[in-house]
Design an enzyme around this catalytic site. Structure first.
Site, short mmCIF file in Angstrom:
data_model
loop_
_atom_site.label_atom_id
_atom_site.label_comp_id
_atom_site.label_asym_id
_atom_site.label_seq_id
_atom_site.Cartn_x
_atom_site.Cartn_y
_atom_site.Cartn_z
N SER A 77 0.82 -1.21 0.00
CA SER A 77 0.00 0.00 0.00
C SER A 77 0.85 1.27 0.00
O SER A 77 0.48 2.28 0.59
CB SER A 77 -0.95 -0.01 1.19
OG SER A 77 -0.21 -0.06 2.40
N ALA B 252 3.12 2.71 -5.21
CA ALA B 252 2.95 1.77 -6.33
C ALA B 252 1.67 0.96 -6.16
O ALA B 252 0.86 0.85 -7.09
CB ALA B 252 4.17 0.86 -6.42
N THR C 251 6.70 4.44 1.55
CA THR C 251 6.21 5.66 0.91
C THR C 251 5.91 6.72 1.96
O THR C 251 6.33 7.88 1.85
CB THR C 251 4.96 5.37 0.06
OG1 THR C 251 5.36 4.59 -1.06
CG2 THR C 251 4.31 6.66 -0.45
N ALA D 208 8.84 8.60 3.17
CA ALA D 208 9.70 9.33 2.23
C ALA D 208 9.69 10.81 2.57
O ALA D 208 8.62 11.44 2.66
CB ALA D 208 9.25 9.10 0.80
N GLU E 159 18.45 17.50 -4.87
CA GLU E 159 19.08 16.45 -4.05
C GLU E 159 20.29 15.93 -4.81
O GLU E 159 20.53 16.34 -5.96
CB GLU E 159 18.08 15.31 -3.78
CG GLU E 159 17.00 15.70 -2.80
CD GLU E 159 16.04 14.57 -2.47
OE1 GLU E 159 15.66 14.47 -1.32
OE2 GLU E 159 15.66 13.80 -3.37
N ASP F 47 9.81 -9.47 1.07
CA ASP F 47 8.82 -10.54 0.84
C ASP F 47 8.50 -10.72 -0.65
O ASP F 47 8.40 -11.85 -1.13
CB ASP F 47 7.50 -10.23 1.58
CG ASP F 47 7.71 -10.02 3.08
OD1 ASP F 47 8.69 -10.57 3.63
OD2 ASP F 47 6.91 -9.30 3.68
N HIS G 204 22.10 5.24 2.36
CA HIS G 204 21.88 6.70 2.42
C HIS G 204 22.98 7.30 3.28
O HIS G 204 23.25 6.80 4.38
CB HIS G 204 20.50 6.99 3.01
CG HIS G 204 20.06 8.40 2.76
ND1 HIS G 204 20.65 9.48 3.38
CD2 HIS G 204 19.11 8.91 1.96
CE1 HIS G 204 20.07 10.59 2.96
NE2 HIS G 204 19.12 10.28 2.09
N ARG H 209 24.46 9.92 -4.71
CA ARG H 209 24.38 9.39 -3.34
C ARG H 209 25.49 8.38 -3.03
O ARG H 209 26.00 8.35 -1.92
CB ARG H 209 23.01 8.74 -3.17
CG ARG H 209 22.74 8.31 -1.79
CD ARG H 209 21.30 7.94 -1.64
NE ARG H 209 20.45 9.11 -1.71
CZ ARG H 209 19.13 9.06 -1.74
NH1 ARG H 209 18.52 7.89 -1.74
NH2 ARG H 209 18.41 10.15 -1.78
N HIS I 271 19.23 1.79 2.57
CA HIS I 271 18.11 2.69 2.26
C HIS I 271 17.22 2.17 1.14
O HIS I 271 15.99 2.22 1.26
CB HIS I 271 18.71 4.05 1.88
CG HIS I 271 17.70 5.12 1.58
ND1 HIS I 271 16.79 5.55 2.52
CD2 HIS I 271 17.46 5.84 0.45
CE1 HIS I 271 16.04 6.51 1.99
NE2 HIS I 271 16.42 6.69 0.73
N ARG J 286 20.37 4.38 -7.60
CA ARG J 286 19.17 5.16 -7.92
C ARG J 286 19.41 6.65 -7.69
O ARG J 286 19.96 7.06 -6.67
CB ARG J 286 18.02 4.69 -7.03
CG ARG J 286 16.75 5.49 -7.17
CD ARG J 286 15.74 5.01 -6.17
NE ARG J 286 16.25 5.19 -4.83
CZ ARG J 286 15.90 6.18 -4.02
NH1 ARG J 286 15.02 7.08 -4.40
NH2 ARG J 286 16.40 6.27 -2.81
C1 SIN Z 1 15.93 11.70 1.00
O1 SIN Z 1 15.01 12.46 1.30
O2 SIN Z 1 17.12 11.96 1.18
C2 SIN Z 1 15.60 10.38 0.41
C3 SIN Z 1 15.08 10.58 -0.93
C4 SIN Z 1 15.25 9.31 -1.71
O3 SIN Z 1 15.72 8.32 -1.19
O4 SIN Z 1 14.92 9.33 -2.90
#
Ligand code: SIN
Length: 545
Positions: A28, A31, A59, A62, A130, A230, A251, A300, A361, A396
């Site tokens: 939930s 996605a 989610t 985030a 970011e 899972d 992260h 990152r 992360h 990513r």
């Molecule tokens: C963050 O807010 O640093 C994480 C954002 C992400 O992982 O895309």
């Protein structure tokens, strides 16, 4: 070394009840919720299963936001270039094109649906930056509560629709197949009420995995602890192909709350650096100054490696994030939740530097699927963090994950026209054993030790030996703990073996014994399947685009 025997089907009681829906959605987050709405647009009934309650999960946690080329001066093409650069040579370029081209409209549709994003003084969606982005293109909500706002808006739509049935506290166990080997449902355990309680079967014409990540396989993670891989584990057991599991993103700025802290750790969003905070050594020097031209906003993986190396060099357990120049307004308006997490442990970021460390992360790999969620098993779709569309490559790009979940779940609708009628599952023999739930800690400890942020052959081999021993610690008593431990052991084995095989450093996969990226040998993905309890890994050279 004997090859590890993994569990090919979970031991569970026979289903005591059955429920039907056209489409079964598992998860939930952005996605899963968007997939449920896509199915409803096709007038299909939906059963939405979630392991905890609807509004929890990655989610909702985030912070930073959702990336899309929405700002003046930005373009999908620039977003494409930044995504490829972060992905370190392994992105699927065709998938990335779809993501960046369809991203802006998908975010606008999310706004039309009711998600309220923060606005700038001219009334446009406010955009920040970011790591790895060369433009301001991160839309955010509630300052640092973007995921929670997106989740609120989508949950409101989903619960308003009587044709979406929702089961909370529902742990999906295994996929069911009909006589033609099409996926036609799942077995699940529900902590529910009345008839829907205990183990049952949910039958559908399509099954959509949107189960999120696998961060709980490590000792410290930014994920909720329900993120036990899972979806990846059950898809593997059913015969799906999995890829890129060695690429687990760490992260760089997770709040350091003490040397013995384990489990979910508070994230300090990269957006804090986007607003001007900088990393410093414990001596106060700028950490990223001579490391990358983008300094604190480098991709990152680069920042996480720099933080990790500095921690080893200095012998101190953290580095500092200095946000003291941001000023009270930015802290209060943009980062109210982060401010409160810091203050809870006695740090005031307005005046003090924040101790930070890297932590697991995001899993860039998962169940191989296309940009509309189709996997290699008929009837099975995978979306979001549990899937691998190839958009993330080896690392990513920040805030591309909410976007990917949204875009792919919307595009799923193209597979929902003309689904075959519901078919009957074949019965399969239940094997006697599961991994004993009491060894979860040992699984996370050994994974973190040998297959964490920095890896080498000796450590990876030790972890594989330990996991092989742990695979023998079984029980014949089904329980949530043992189902989860079985899934954790499965994903840990896959990622550790893939990490050992990839003899190079690339993106979020960092080998101290192979410190260089090796494009001659490793412009490849590592694919894997589970065959009679044995992992079979193979290498697939990237198609030239
Ligand atoms: C963050 O807010 O640093 C994480 C954002 C992400 O992982 O895309």
């Amino acid at each position: 070394m004997t090859q590890m025997q993994l569990i090919q089907k979970l031991n569970s009681p026979e289903p005591g009840w059955t429920i039907n829906a056209d489409v079964i959605v598992i998860g939930s987050g952005i996605a899963g919720l968007t997939a449920a709405l896509s199915a409803r647009r096709k007038n299909l009934s939906v059963l939405l299963l979630t392991k905890d309650v609807l509004s929890t999960g990655s989610t909702s946690w985030a912070q930073g936001g959702i990336a899309a080329a929405l700002g003046p001066g930005d373009s999908p093409d620039q977003h494409f270039q930044d995504t490829l650069e972060a992905g370190a040579g392994l992105c699927d370029q065709a998938s990335v094109k779809v993501l960046v081209q369809e991203g802006p409209e998908a975010v606008r549709r999310l706004i039309d649906l009711g998600a309220t994003f923060d606005l700038d003084s001219a009334g446009n969606v406010a955009l920040t930056r970011e790591g790895g982005h060369r433009q301001d293109r991160i839309a955010h909500a509630g300052g640092d509560a973007t995921g929670a706002e997106i989740s609120r808006a989508l949950v409101a739509k989903v619960i308003a629709d009587p044709k979406v049935r929702i089961f909370e506290h529902a742990l999906v166990l295994d996929l069911l197949k009909d006589k033609n080997k099409r996926i036609c449902g799942v077995t699940l355990h529900v902590m529910g009420k009345g008839k829907i309680d205990g183990v049952g079967a949910a039958l559908g014409r399509a099954v959509v995995l949107a189960t999120g990540g696998l961060g709980a396989v490590f000792e410290q993670t930014t994920n909720p602890l329900v993120a036990t891989g899972d979806g990846v584990a059950l898809a593997l057991r059913a015969g799906a192909t999995i890829t890129d599991l060695e690429f687990v993103q760490f992260h760089p700025t997770v709040l350091w709350v003490g040397a013995n802290s384990r489990g979910s750790q508070p994230l300090i969003s990269e957006a804090v650096r986007g607003e001007g905070a900088i990393l410093r050594t414990t001596n106060g020097e700028e950490l990223m100054k001579n490391i990358h031209p983008m300094k604190d906003l480098a991709p990152r993986d680069v920042v996480a490696h720099a933080v990790h190396e500095e921690i080893i060099k200095s012998g101190k357990p953290y580095v500092y994030l200095d946000g003291t120049k941001l000023g009270e307004n930015i802290w209060l308006q943009r980062f109210p939740n982060i401010l409160s997490s810091c203050r809870k442990i006695g740090i005031d970021p307005l005046t003090e530097m924040i101790p930070v460390v890297p932590a697991a992360h995001y899993a860039s790999g998962g169940v191989i699927s296309d940009m509309s969620g189709k996997t290699d098993l008929p009837g099975l779709f995978a979306i979001g963090e549990c899937a691998s569309t190839g958009v993330h490559g080896a690392n990513r790009l920040a805030s591309n994950s909410l976007l990917e979940g949204l875009v792919v779940a919307e595009k799923l609708s193209k597979h929902l026209d003309g689904l075959p009628p519901q078919s009957e599952p074949e019965t399969e023999k239940t094997p006697p054993n599961l991994i004993d739930g009491r060894i979860r800690k040992e699984i996370t400890e050994t994974t973190t030790k040998g297959a964490g942020a920095v890896r080498n052959a000796a450590g990876l081999n030790q972890t594989i030996t330990k996991l092989t021993e742990l695979a023998l610690k079984t029980t014949n008593s089904p329980s949530t703990q043992s189902w989860e431990a079985t899934n954790l052991l499965t994903v840990s084995s896959f990622l550790t073996n893939a990490a050992l095989r990839r003899q190079e450093s690339r993106g979020s996969h960092w080998r101290s014994d192979f410190p260089k990226r090796d494009d001659e040998k490793w412009l490849k993905r590592i694919h894997g399947k589970l065959v009679e309890g044995k992992l079979e890994l193979s290498e697939k050279t990237l198609e030239k685009k």
